[in-house]
Design a protein around this motif. Structure first.
Motif, PDB file in Angstrom:
ATOM      1  N   MET A   1       0.852  -1.196   0.000  1.00 32.60           N
ATOM      2  CA  MET A   1       0.000   0.000   0.000  1.00 32.60           C
ATOM      3  C   MET A   1       0.885   1.242   0.000  1.00 32.60           C
ATOM      4  SD  MET A   1      -2.726  -1.166   2.885  1.00 32.60           S
ATOM      5  CE  MET A   1      -3.500  -2.762   2.799  1.00 32.60           C
ATOM      6  N   ALA A   2       0.487   2.213  -0.726  1.00 32.30           N
ATOM      7  CA  ALA A   2       1.343   3.388  -0.835  1.00 32.30           C
ATOM      8  C   ALA A   2       0.995   4.412   0.210  1.00 32.30           C
ATOM      9  CB  ALA A   2       1.189   4.007  -2.223  1.00 32.30           C
ATOM     10  N   VAL A   3       1.997   5.028   0.774  1.00 28.36           N
ATOM     11  CA  VAL A   3       1.784   6.132   1.702  1.00 28.36           C
ATOM     12  C   VAL A   3       1.698   7.400   0.878  1.00 28.36           C
ATOM     13  CG1 VAL A   3       2.733   7.444   3.597  1.00 28.36           C
ATOM     14  CG2 VAL A   3       3.052   4.979   3.528  1.00 28.36           C
ATOM     15  N   LEU A   4       0.585   8.110   0.952  1.00 27.63           N
ATOM     16  CA  LEU A   4       0.376   9.277   0.122  1.00 27.63           C
ATOM     17  C   LEU A   4       0.868  10.542   0.770  1.00 27.63           C
ATOM     18  CD1 LEU A   4      -3.131   8.480  -1.322  1.00 27.63           C
ATOM     19  CD2 LEU A   4      -0.889   7.835  -2.164  1.00 27.63           C
ATOM     20  N   ALA A   5       0.622  10.721   2.071  1.00 31.61           N
ATOM     21  CA  ALA A   5       1.092  11.916   2.768  1.00 31.61           C
ATOM     22  C   ALA A   5       1.241  11.564   4.224  1.00 31.61           C
ATOM     23  CB  ALA A   5       0.093  13.058   2.608  1.00 31.61           C
ATOM     24  N   ALA A   6       2.279  12.075   4.863  1.00 35.37           N
ATOM     25  CA  ALA A   6       2.498  11.685   6.250  1.00 35.37           C
ATOM     26  C   ALA A   6       3.311  12.713   6.980  1.00 35.37           C
ATOM     27  CB  ALA A   6       3.229  10.335   6.296  1.00 35.37           C
ATOM     28  N   GLY A   7       3.137  12.699   8.333  1.00 31.33           N
ATOM     29  CA  GLY A   7       3.995  13.528   9.158  1.00 31.33           C
ATOM     30  C   GLY A   7       5.417  13.003   9.086  1.00 31.33           C
ATOM     31  N   VAL A   8       5.585  11.652   9.099  1.00 34.90           N
ATOM     32  CA  VAL A   8       6.849  10.987   8.828  1.00 34.90           C
ATOM     33  C   VAL A   8       6.523   9.722   8.075  1.00 34.90           C
ATOM     34  CG1 VAL A   8       8.064  11.878  10.845  1.00 34.90           C
ATOM     35  CG2 VAL A   8       6.765   9.764  11.037  1.00 34.90           C
ATOM     36  N   GLU A  93     -11.111   5.005   8.486  1.00 33.40           N
ATOM     37  CA  GLU A  93     -11.182   4.588   7.081  1.00 33.40           C
ATOM     38  C   GLU A  93     -12.271   5.368   6.348  1.00 33.40           C
ATOM     39  OE1 GLU A  93     -12.182   0.414   4.821  1.00 33.40           O
ATOM     40  OE2 GLU A  93     -10.611   0.386   6.375  1.00 33.40           O
ATOM     41  N   PHE A  94     -12.010   5.635   5.066  1.00 35.68           N
ATOM     42  CA  PHE A  94     -12.931   6.419   4.248  1.00 35.68           C
ATOM     43  C   PHE A  94     -13.407   5.617   3.044  1.00 35.68           C
ATOM     44  CE2 PHE A  94     -10.300   9.337   6.572  1.00 35.68           C
ATOM     45  CZ  PHE A  94     -11.128  10.402   6.886  1.00 35.68           C
ATOM     46  N   ARG A  95     -14.494   6.105   2.423  1.00 35.44           N
ATOM     47  CA  ARG A  95     -15.004   5.506   1.192  1.00 35.44           C
ATOM     48  C   ARG A  95     -15.266   6.605   0.166  1.00 35.44           C
ATOM     49  NH1 ARG A  95     -19.874   4.752   4.452  1.00 35.44           N
ATOM     50  NH2 ARG A  95     -19.531   2.503   4.498  1.00 35.44           N
ATOM     51  N   GLY A  96     -15.405   6.192  -1.078  1.00 33.72           N
ATOM     52  CA  GLY A  96     -15.772   7.122  -2.138  1.00 33.72           C
ATOM     53  C   GLY A  96     -14.580   7.768  -2.812  1.00 33.72           C
ATOM     54  N   PRO A  97     -14.841   8.428  -3.956  1.00 33.58           N
ATOM     55  CA  PRO A  97     -13.771   9.103  -4.696  1.00 33.58           C
ATOM     56  C   PRO A  97     -13.415  10.445  -4.074  1.00 33.58           C
ATOM     57  CG  PRO A  97     -15.850   9.447  -5.810  1.00 33.58           C
ATOM     58  CD  PRO A  97     -16.144   8.524  -4.655  1.00 33.58           C
ATOM     59  N   GLY A  98     -12.213  10.885  -4.321  1.00 31.40           N
ATOM     60  CA  GLY A  98     -11.785  12.180  -3.804  1.00 31.40           C
ATOM     61  C   GLY A  98     -10.299  12.196  -3.538  1.00 31.40           C
ATOM     62  N   LEU A 192      -3.002   6.525   3.855  1.00 30.53           N
ATOM     63  CA  LEU A 192      -2.829   5.357   2.997  1.00 30.53           C
ATOM     64  C   LEU A 192      -4.001   5.294   2.018  1.00 30.53           C
ATOM     65  CD1 LEU A 192      -1.912   2.745   5.766  1.00 30.53           C
ATOM     66  CD2 LEU A 192      -0.403   4.378   4.623  1.00 30.53           C
ATOM     67  N   LYS A 193      -3.842   4.535   0.930  1.00 34.30           N
ATOM     68  CA  LYS A 193      -4.924   4.447  -0.048  1.00 34.30           C
ATOM     69  C   LYS A 193      -5.360   3.004  -0.271  1.00 34.30           C
ATOM     70  CE  LYS A 193      -2.169   4.197  -4.307  1.00 34.30           C
ATOM     71  NZ  LYS A 193      -1.982   4.796  -5.648  1.00 34.30           N
ATOM     72  N   ASP A 194      -6.470   2.859  -1.038  1.00 34.42           N
ATOM     73  CA  ASP A 194      -7.057   1.550  -1.400  1.00 34.42           C
ATOM     74  C   ASP A 194      -7.484   0.737  -0.197  1.00 34.42           C
ATOM     75  OD1 ASP A 194      -6.631   2.144  -4.121  1.00 34.42           O
ATOM     76  OD2 ASP A 194      -4.592   1.337  -4.036  1.00 34.42           O
TER      77      ASP A 194
END
Length: 207
Positions: A1-8, A93-98, A192-194
């Motif tokens: 899973m890719a880390v998209l944005a993080a504090g570290v 956790e989230f759902r939907g596009p955005g 994280l995504k997906d």
């Protein structure tokens, strides 16, 4: 899973037994609100592991754009916690596009209502509090999407740091999550995504 944005930087994990910031495994998880008989916080705190590599900091952290400046169409779907050898984890956790929304996380002495400015009642359990704000509805109802199906409050039992996690409020597309811990500890935030997940890790090794 890719880390998209993080504090570290953070290794991907869903809140289960996957690797975390230190590459450790064997997590225990909680995704439902305990019954009334299980809400008491034990007085005995697990002994910190001396082999943990420190990470994060107690300083405020966030995205370049603040929550109100970068709103997203994603909406919350679940809330859970996980206990790892060197950190306690909170996952929304989230759902939907955005896109990833603007976000901000900071320690505060008192958690206050966004609109009233008054202290949140009842107060969260714990001796220190992390106020997490993000530019997305935690529930999809205001924008015609499926309602939030997870718990709005968690009372972890047997965790070294976590005492309570609670969704506080939402206003004009910006939502807030309160995290009560035993004391002010270093922490980090990652996206994280997906699916999209906001992950907050609180260091529980020797301070």
């Amino acid at each position: 899973m890719a880390v998209l944005a993080a504090g570290v930087m953070l290794a991907g994990c869903t809140g289960g037994g996957s690797a975390g910031p230190t590459g450790s495994a064997g997590a225990t998880t909680s995704g439902t609100t305990p019954s009334a008989s299980a809400t008491a916080i034990p007085t005995a705190t697990p002994t910190p592991s001396p082999g943990c590599t420190p990470f994060g900091s107690t300083a405020a952290k966030g995205s370049t754009l603040r929550p109100g400046e970068q709103l997203s169409g994603i909406t919350g779907s679940s809330l859970r916690t996980a206990r790892h050898p060197c950190f306690d984890r909170v996952v929304l956790e989230f759902r939907g596009p955005g896109l990833i929304p603007g976000w901000y996380a900071t320690y505060t002495n008192v958690l206050r209502g966004e609109q009233t400015g008054e202290p949140i009642t009842p107060a969260l359990k714990g001796n220190a509090f992390i106020d997490v704000t993000f530019g997305a509805w935690y529930t999809g109802e205001p924008v015609g999407r499926p309602a939030f199906s997870g718990p709005q409050q968690l009372l972890p039992v047997g965790y070294p740091a976590l005492r309570e996690v609670r969704i506080l409020d939402g206003f004009e597309g910006v939502s807030r999550l309160g995290i009560g811990v035993d004391q002010k500890r270093p922490f980090q935030v990652a996206w994280l995504k997906d699916p999209y997940r906001m992950v907050v890790d609180i260091y529980t090794g020797v301070l």
